[in-house]
Design a protein around this motif. Sequence first.
Motif, PDB file in Angstrom:
ATOM      1  N   GLY A  58     -43.397 -16.428  12.968  1.00  0.00           N
ATOM      2  CA  GLY A  58     -42.518 -15.918  11.926  1.00  0.00           C
ATOM      3  C   GLY A  58     -42.412 -16.873  10.756  1.00  0.00           C
ATOM      4  O   GLY A  58     -41.315 -17.342  10.434  1.00  0.00           O
ATOM      5  N   PRO A  59     -43.515 -17.191  10.068  1.00  0.00           N
ATOM      6  CA  PRO A  59     -43.446 -18.121   8.938  1.00  0.00           C
ATOM      7  C   PRO A  59     -42.650 -17.592   7.761  1.00  0.00           C
ATOM      8  O   PRO A  59     -42.231 -18.374   6.898  1.00  0.00           O
ATOM      9  CB  PRO A  59     -44.924 -18.324   8.568  1.00  0.00           C
ATOM     10  CG  PRO A  59     -45.611 -17.089   9.058  1.00  0.00           C
ATOM     11  CD  PRO A  59     -44.893 -16.717  10.313  1.00  0.00           C
ATOM     12  N   ALA A 113     -50.086 -19.939  11.966  1.00  0.00           N
ATOM     13  CA  ALA A 113     -48.862 -19.203  11.667  1.00  0.00           C
ATOM     14  C   ALA A 113     -49.053 -17.732  11.995  1.00  0.00           C
ATOM     15  O   ALA A 113     -49.973 -17.088  11.476  1.00  0.00           O
ATOM     16  CB  ALA A 113     -48.484 -19.370  10.195  1.00  0.00           C
ATOM     17  N   VAL A 114     -48.175 -17.198  12.845  1.00  0.00           N
ATOM     18  CA  VAL A 114     -48.295 -15.813  13.295  1.00  0.00           C
ATOM     19  C   VAL A 114     -47.162 -14.992  12.693  1.00  0.00           C
ATOM     20  O   VAL A 114     -45.981 -15.243  12.952  1.00  0.00           O
ATOM     21  CB  VAL A 114     -48.246 -15.732  14.836  1.00  0.00           C
ATOM     22  CG1 VAL A 114     -48.328 -14.281  15.297  1.00  0.00           C
ATOM     23  CG2 VAL A 114     -49.381 -16.551  15.443  1.00  0.00           C
ATOM     24  N   ASP A 129     -48.315  -9.269  16.261  1.00  0.00           N
ATOM     25  CA  ASP A 129     -47.040  -9.304  16.959  1.00  0.00           C
ATOM     26  C   ASP A 129     -47.082 -10.465  17.945  1.00  0.00           C
ATOM     27  O   ASP A 129     -47.906 -10.485  18.860  1.00  0.00           O
ATOM     28  CB  ASP A 129     -46.814  -7.977  17.694  1.00  0.00           C
ATOM     29  CG  ASP A 129     -45.466  -7.896  18.398  1.00  0.00           C
ATOM     30  OD1 ASP A 129     -44.833  -8.943  18.615  1.00  0.00           O
ATOM     31  OD2 ASP A 129     -45.049  -6.775  18.742  1.00  0.00           O
ATOM     32  N   ALA A 130     -46.201 -11.450  17.775  1.00  0.00           N
ATOM     33  CA  ALA A 130     -46.224 -12.652  18.609  1.00  0.00           C
ATOM     34  C   ALA A 130     -46.072 -12.336  20.091  1.00  0.00           C
ATOM     35  O   ALA A 130     -46.607 -13.056  20.942  1.00  0.00           O
ATOM     36  CB  ALA A 130     -45.127 -13.612  18.162  1.00  0.00           C
ATOM     37  N   LEU A 131     -45.369 -11.264  20.421  1.00  0.00           N
ATOM     38  CA  LEU A 131     -45.163 -10.906  21.824  1.00  0.00           C
ATOM     39  C   LEU A 131     -46.444 -10.418  22.488  1.00  0.00           C
ATOM     40  O   LEU A 131     -46.516 -10.340  23.711  1.00  0.00           O
ATOM     41  CB  LEU A 131     -44.070  -9.842  21.950  1.00  0.00           C
ATOM     42  CG  LEU A 131     -42.641 -10.311  21.676  1.00  0.00           C
ATOM     43  CD1 LEU A 131     -41.691  -9.123  21.631  1.00  0.00           C
ATOM     44  CD2 LEU A 131     -42.194 -11.323  22.730  1.00  0.00           C
ATOM     45  N   GLU A 132     -47.439 -10.100  21.683  1.00  0.00           N
ATOM     46  CA  GLU A 132     -48.704  -9.599  22.217  1.00  0.00           C
ATOM     47  C   GLU A 132     -49.846 -10.613  22.085  1.00  0.00           C
ATOM     48  O   GLU A 132     -50.997 -10.305  22.414  1.00  0.00           O
ATOM     49  CB  GLU A 132     -49.087  -8.297  21.510  1.00  0.00           C
ATOM     50  CG  GLU A 132     -48.067  -7.175  21.704  1.00  0.00           C
ATOM     51  CD  GLU A 132     -48.419  -5.917  20.935  1.00  0.00           C
ATOM     52  OE1 GLU A 132     -49.448  -5.937  20.211  1.00  0.00           O
ATOM     53  OE2 GLU A 132     -47.673  -4.924  21.050  1.00  0.00           O
TER      54      GLU A 132
END
Length: 292
Positions: free
Chosen positions: A55-56, A74-75, A101-104
Amino acid sequence: MSGELSLGRLKAILEKHNIRLRRSLGQNFLVDGNIVRKIVTASRLAPGDVVVEIGPGAGNLTTALAATCAHVVAVELDRRLLPVLEEVIGGLQNVTLVLKDALEVDFDRLVAGVTGAAVYKVVANLPYYITTPLIIHLLRGQSGVAEMVLMVQLEVAERLVAAPGSKDYGAFTVTVQYYCRPEILFRVPRTVFFPQPEVDSAVVRLTRREKPGVTVDDEALFFTLVRGAFAQRRKTLANALAGARVFPGWTRATWEEVLNQAGIDPRCRGETLNLEEFAALARVCRQRLVES
């Protein structure tokens, strides 16, 4: 063009690209340079370190991290922010921006593919709406994470470091403390964000343990018991585990017997158990399941 991102500059860039921030995505951007510097200092970065930032946003923290470490991955989920990030961090050669999506994301694989590194740190101002599942994802599924320095809601920070028997202690606490040593570094007022959130925040450090906080033969069983113990906090532990139907056919009487065998009072509540007691319960349950 890089550099410190003041509130005025942030507003100008957002207006230029006709972007309205979404509270649903936890878009509260840090605009205080002093807090940014404190986060970077707390991250204890060495010149050769690789950092994952989740989440930059507008790239304020990203810029400061890139000046201190070897590479920043950076995602970011929101593709609308791409022109903003290109304007703020576009000239930084040691930053790789990934729109996912960071969760994926499999961060171990991502970091290895981008930098070749097997170990990395996570430093981020986490979007509030994914804080808990994201921390669990990083701890349970990503072995390359050595340490995390995270901005989270103050109430989440208090849950991370809670002691058994306190109101903030829960299944999330046990999971985090199983994998790492959490500490609250400093509080952050809501006034340093744009737009301003409704709660204060805190910066925490989660240092990965070389081995889990307790020894268990079956991690899945351990965490199943933890979830069951906290499923109904008002009930005694024997009643909570029976009610959660952790194991089909195990009655309250069965749980009383098992808890007594583990040296735990069946009349206590789940939130009073520490890591060692949960591990003892897991060992007794596993033995009973093997013998049945």
